[in-house]
Motif scaffolding. Structure first.
Motif, short mmCIF file in Angstrom:
data_model
loop_
_atom_site.label_atom_id
_atom_site.label_comp_id
_atom_site.label_asym_id
_atom_site.label_seq_id
_atom_site.Cartn_x
_atom_site.Cartn_y
_atom_site.Cartn_z
N GLU A 24 9.22 -65.11 0.30
CA GLU A 24 10.22 -66.19 0.37
C GLU A 24 9.80 -67.36 -0.50
O GLU A 24 10.61 -67.94 -1.24
N GLN A 37 13.27 -74.25 3.73
CA GLN A 37 13.47 -73.31 4.81
C GLN A 37 13.68 -74.09 6.11
O GLN A 37 13.28 -75.25 6.20
N ASP A 71 15.63 -68.40 5.68
CA ASP A 71 14.56 -68.32 4.67
C ASP A 71 14.70 -69.39 3.60
O ASP A 71 13.73 -70.07 3.26
N VAL A 86 15.84 -63.49 2.53
CA VAL A 86 14.97 -62.79 1.58
C VAL A 86 14.25 -61.64 2.28
O VAL A 86 13.66 -61.83 3.35
#
Length: 260
Positions: A36, A55, A70, A102
């Protein structure tokens, strides 16, 4: 940025994943967090300023909180996080331009069905203008994805997607290894339906356009369109965010100092 740049960047991203797996084995949560971060770093480097790529969680005006997301791409010029601890933020849903889930890989239909359920949950919190993306580094083929969609278990007797359930599926599904860029679309092949289509392009040298390039340009377009929306006179009204508060005024207190 030309097609060759994206081909090199794709190879670079996949090489970073390979390096992670070389040194960190049998610990999928850590691998997932790092994959990520690789994509967040890429987007933070090349997307226009005025947006943040972070995030965390999204909250709506009723105070409902999403599952952890994510990558959240949101307007950080007009909005700030309602809460932040380290690199985790909580942002208002009307500030969010796009979200990205992700995955390093998706192994099997159960894993893909879990992703569908994730988007179903998150869609209840999102503003309906927010674009949703599924990004998979080592992706199953489109034939496998089609099989996973067809085998999805719906509640009740009707076992097909319809207009009510189609809206919570991701707007875009991008695979990097097994390259494709699927977008929600009106599909006309054997019959008139709704689903996903992938258009494959070549450049002037007859080389395939990278799916990473199509993904990036799609995100970029969402940000550009959002910025154009700011010019509209109705922008302030449509993007105003206030969490519902049921408090009632109890009293007013004042200290009087001098006459006006």
């Amino acid at each position: 940025m030309n097609n060759e740049f994206y081909r090199l960047k794709t190879a670079e991203l996949l090489n970073e994943i390979l390096q992670i797996k070389t040194f960190i084995k049998n610990h999928n949560p850590t691998i997932g967090v790092l994959t990520e971060e690789i994509l967040r770093k890429f987007l933070s480097t090349y997307l226009p300023k005025g947006v943040a790529i972070e995030q965390g969680f999204i909250i709506d005006e009723e105070g409902n909180l999403s599952k952890q997301i994510d990558i959240i791409i949101y307007d950080n010029q007009l909005y700030s996080p309602l809460y932040r601890v380290n690199d985790i933020v909580v942002v208002p849903n009307k500030s969010v331009i796009a979200i990205i889930e992700v995955k390093t890989t998706v192994k099997g239909k159960k894993a893909f069905h879990d992703i569908i359920n994730y988007f179903k949950s998150v869609s209840k919190i999102l503003d309906n203008r927010t674009k949703t993306h599924l990004f998979i580094y080592n992706a199953a083929t489109t034939f496998k994805l089609n099989e996973y969609f067809q085998n999805y278990k719906h509640p009740g007797d009707y076992q097909k997607f319809d207009h009510d359930t189609f809206h919570y599926l991701p707007d875009v599904i991008t695979g990097i290894q097994a390259s494709y860029h699927l977008r929600k679309d009106h599909v006309v092949f054997e019959r008139d339906m709704m689903g996903y289509t992938a258009y494959n392009y070549v450049d002037s040298t007859d080389k395939d356009i990278s799916s990473l390039e199509l993904f990036f340009k799609n995100i970029y377009s969402s940000i550009f369109n959002y910025n154009m929306e700011k010019i509209d006179s109705n922008f302030k009204v449509s993007r105003d965010f206030n969490i519902v508060n049921d408090s009632n005024l109890k009293s007013i207190f004042a200290i009087e100092l001098f006459d006006m």
